[in-house]
Enzyme design. Structure first.
Site, short mmCIF file in Angstrom:
data_model
loop_
_atom_site.label_atom_id
_atom_site.label_comp_id
_atom_site.label_asym_id
_atom_site.label_seq_id
_atom_site.Cartn_x
_atom_site.Cartn_y
_atom_site.Cartn_z
N HIS A 173 0.82 -1.21 0.00
CA HIS A 173 0.00 0.00 0.00
C HIS A 173 0.86 1.27 0.00
O HIS A 173 0.50 2.26 -0.62
CB HIS A 173 -0.92 -0.01 1.22
CG HIS A 173 -1.97 1.05 1.20
ND1 HIS A 173 -3.12 0.94 0.44
CD2 HIS A 173 -2.06 2.24 1.83
CE1 HIS A 173 -3.87 2.02 0.61
NE2 HIS A 173 -3.25 2.83 1.45
N GLU A 204 -8.37 7.51 -4.36
CA GLU A 204 -7.72 6.47 -3.57
C GLU A 204 -8.73 5.41 -3.16
O GLU A 204 -9.94 5.67 -3.12
CB GLU A 204 -7.04 7.05 -2.33
CG GLU A 204 -5.67 7.64 -2.60
CD GLU A 204 -4.79 7.64 -1.36
OE1 GLU A 204 -5.35 7.54 -0.26
OE2 GLU A 204 -3.56 7.75 -1.51
N HIS A 225 -10.30 2.57 -0.42
CA HIS A 225 -10.47 2.18 0.98
C HIS A 225 -11.29 0.89 1.01
O HIS A 225 -12.31 0.77 1.69
CB HIS A 225 -11.14 3.29 1.80
CG HIS A 225 -10.37 3.64 3.03
ND1 HIS A 225 -10.94 3.88 4.25
CD2 HIS A 225 -9.02 3.77 3.24
CE1 HIS A 225 -10.02 4.15 5.15
NE2 HIS A 225 -8.84 4.10 4.55
N ASP A 252 -5.63 14.80 1.40
CA ASP A 252 -4.64 14.81 0.32
C ASP A 252 -4.76 16.06 -0.54
O ASP A 252 -3.77 16.55 -1.08
CB ASP A 252 -4.81 13.57 -0.57
CG ASP A 252 -4.18 12.33 0.03
OD1 ASP A 252 -3.32 12.46 0.90
OD2 ASP A 252 -4.58 11.21 -0.37
#
Length: 726
Positions: free
Chosen positions: A44, A88, A90, A112
């Site tokens: 990751h 991203e 999750h 971010d």
């Protein structure tokens, strides 16, 4: 504590990796150091299986200010305005604890963006669930949607676009991909690269707890039957605190106090400090006694690996600490100087006046493992469908089956849970090909969209990779935006499997080719591997998030019919490709063959031709043709509209099912006023663009001459039934 083989395995490290750690340290690591290596060397954080392939992607262009390598990508939209965006995953946390997993995914991607100086202006998501009939799907769907809506609504950022898909491949491993888009001034962008020696390292935001410890490591491993036991590795979010943190950071960014700033995301304090030091080629020393903790007796190990949310790390200019502290005090947030930058090039961790850990920064960053894993090439499938071999079906029945299916039904039940209008700059919400967000107080806007196509990528990864970039590109063009750049979230199975690694490598090759040809660079992204349970991997699911520019915002375009007796033009050639189509999947449960061919020359030419028509104000509505083919796209244009259409039978392609349900690419439907037909045809001919005049709009009914006639009210009812009854 003695480092045992069991402890090494528990930290997700291979034994050869552990031996490499000993070489780099020239000694055995202690438990704290082992945990830090585990965090920084997992898939990751280190991208150890993907970096070789990611380097091949096009990442530069005149419009690109910052490409991959920072918290988010940055593009120039003129007038000193910049757009900062990233997507991203999750996935693992959301399967284990759907509400908090999805909520903290939204919180993380927002940090971010605003850590680079942008005020977030939009959220998007791409969420994938298992079969609707699977015992967990409904609960997971409810939890994830509630988590996305709960976090975004509370912090006050509109969730404007996305996609929700169902497929049994995600039964034991759902996908939750969150995208955030922010607006900043080009001359006020902030980066994470540390500079200077003896500069204050400041912890700001929420206190550190024990939630999320080993979260990044958990995201770098497959699930098994004990996945429920991993709930403690899921972070807990607080959108109200994040709102305070965002406002405090943006206020501090108004002056010149900040040298660098980094979100504490995956791997928390470890990754933020290491990344800042690594980019600045210097060291960092932390006094862990100073870390604000919300639980008693937290150890250095727990502090460094906690993934508690709503935290940032800032390096300040000399003498700016007190002024900065006043800002964070005003917003009722912790502000503590916990360390300093050094010239040692080490991560030095002190606790109770004793050095508890000391690791060369390069050992955690540039010397992290880099694997060129073996991979196998996907063989092309020669299987073709002969419609004569299938049970006969009426065109109307086939269309109804598609429009009433979970993947094509109206998803208002989901989008109505999201506040799409907060901030008052959302010009076009979910439901169009792309959402449109006005740049505040200006007459220009951006268009944003997210897209994926797992079945195409599974059947032929290179073609699938190209297709999903092109579909995203088309979605922006249909609303009148010039596509500028993409972010990608690459969701795949276990990279240690040759077939899975082949899917990844070939999908990236397809993405690369399409992005290069379309001048559509990749400026940020995320790789999510190990999406699977008990050796059963998901389909390869790259998700593309695109941003385009509308230089002058007039009447926003969408794909709903606008009037009666308007001409309908089909741009692009129809060959009748049915393999991998919705028609076969929904009506016959057939999933074979190759996806439709991608002709990048046609994609570019047809898209640019449509943009010219839009710039000349000749287009009333437009819609790209993708899943479900021409007939599904036309039906979608009639839905939520007062108008339907009357479509004539094709003269050249004799099989009606191939013509109306084929998923050939590079095609659009355009609605124009009848008196503009000659102007439109001239532009298309001058640009050597294939087109057909296929019919006209009419009141109340969607009709194909001699084959189908259905009221638009019936279409609406059919399209809403599944979610209303689920």
């Amino acid at each position: 504590m003695k480092i045992t083989n069991q402890l090494i395995e528990k930290h997700g490290l291979k034994f050869d990796e552990y031996n490499e750690i000993k070489k780099l340290l020239k000694r055995e690591p202690n438990l704290l150091e082992l945990g830090i290596f585990s965090a920084m060397w997992n898939e990751h954080c280190s991208y150890k299986s993907s970096r070789i392939h990611l380097k091949k992607l096009p990442t530069t262009g005149k419009q690109v200010i910052q490409g991959p390598g920072e918290n988010a990508g940055v593009i120039d939209i003129g007038d000193n305005d910049a757009i900062i965006f990233k997507i991203e995953s999750h996935n693992h946390p959301s399967y284990i604890e759907p509400y908090q997993g999805a909520a903290t995914g939204v919180g993380g991607i927002l940090r971010d963006v605003f850590t680079m100086g942008a005020r977030p202006i939009a959220l998007l998501n791409s969420i994938h669930f298992g079969s609707p009939n699977h015992k967990k799907t409904k609960s997971l769907l409810n939890g994830v949607v509630s988590g996305i809506g709960g976090y975004g609504n509370c912090i006050g950022i509109p969730t404007v676009a996305g996609e929700t898909k169902f497929n049994e491949t995600y039964n034991e491993n759902i996908l939750v991909n969150a995208m955030a888009v922010g607006h900043a001034k080009k001359d006020k962008i902030f980066y994470s690269k540390a500079k200077g020696i003896n500069k204050s390292v400041v912890y700001v935001g929420s206190k550190t707890g024990r939630d999320g410890i080993h979260g990044a490591s958990m995201a770098s491993a497959e699930f098994d039957e004990n996945s429920e036991e991993k709930k403690p590795t899921v972070q807990v979010g607080d959108p109200f605190t994040e709102k305070l943190l965002m406002e405090a950071c943006l206020e501090l960014m108004k002056d010149n106090s900040i040298i660098s700033i980094q979100d504490m995301g995956a791997a928390g304090l470890t990754s933020s400090s290491v990344e800042m030091a690594s980019k600045g080629e210097l060291g960092i020393e932390l006094e862990l006694n100073r870390v604000p903790c919300r639980e008693e007796n937290m150890t250095p190990y727990e502090m460094m690996l906690s993934e508690s949310q709503e935290r940032m790390l800032i390096i300040l200019e000399d003498g700016k600490e007190q002024d900065a502290k006043k800002i964070f005090d005003k917003w009722d947030l912790d502000f503590v100087v916990i360390g300093k930058t050094t010239d040692t090039n080490n991560l030095t961790l002190k606790y109770n006046n004793k050095i508890e850990g000391e690791i060369p920064i390069e050992a955690l960053a540039s010397k992290a493992p880099l694997y060129n894993r073996k991979w196998s090439k996907k063989k092309k499938s020669n299987k073709k469908i002969d419609l004569k071999d299938l049970k006969k079906i009426k065109i109307e029945d086939a269309l109804i089956k598609i429009l009433s299916s979970p993947n094509h039904s109206n998803k208002n039940w989901i989008t109505n849970q999201y506040d799409q209008s907060v901030m008052c700059d959302t010009i076009q919400k979910s439901g169009a090909d792309a959402a449109i967000i006005r740049i505040h107080n200006k007459d220009k806007a951006i268009a944003v969209s997210v897209d994926s196509s797992a079945n195409y990528c599974k059947s032929h990864p290179t073609t699938g990779g190209k297709q999903i970039v092109c579909e995203n590109w088309r979605n922006l063009i249909t609303v009148g935006a010039k596509p500028l750049a993409i972010t990608n979230c690459l969701n795949f199975g276990n990279p240690e499997n040759n077939e899975i690694m082949g899917e990844f490598a070939e999908c990236l090759q397809g993405i690369k080719e399409a992005c290069e040809f379309l001048n559509y660079p990749v400026v940020s992204g995320n790789v999510s591997f190990y999406n699977g349970t008990n050796k059963k991997n998901i389909y390869p699911t790259p998700v593309i998030g695109g941003v385009g520019l509308i230089k002058k915002l007039s009447q926003p375009l969408n794909h709903h019919f606008k009037g009666q007796n308007n001409k309908l033009i089909l741009i692009g050639k129809t060959f009748g490709h049915l393999e991998q189509s919705c028609f076969l999947k929904e009506n016959y449960s057939i999933d074979i063959g190759m996806p439709p061919e991608i002709n990048l020359l046609n994609e570019k030419n047809n898209g640019e031709s449509l943009l010219k028509l839009i710039e000349e104000n000749l287009v009333l509505s437009s819609h790209d043709i993708s899943n479900g083919g021409l007939i599904t796209a036309l039906s979608e244009m009639a839905l939520n509209s007062d108008y339907g259409a009357k479509i004539q039978k094709p003269k050249k392609l004799t099989n009606l099912f191939r013509y109306f349900f084929g998923e050939d690419q590079a095609r659009y439907i355009v609605e124009i006023e009848a008196h503009n037909l000659s102007k439109v045809e001239k532009i298309l001919k001058d640009n050597d663009t294939y087109y057909e005049n296929i019919g006209h709009t009419q009141k109340e009914f969607f009709e194909i001459e001699g084959e189908l006639k259905i009221s638009t009210k019936s279409l609406f009812k059919i399209n809403n039934e599944w979610y209303n009854n689920y």
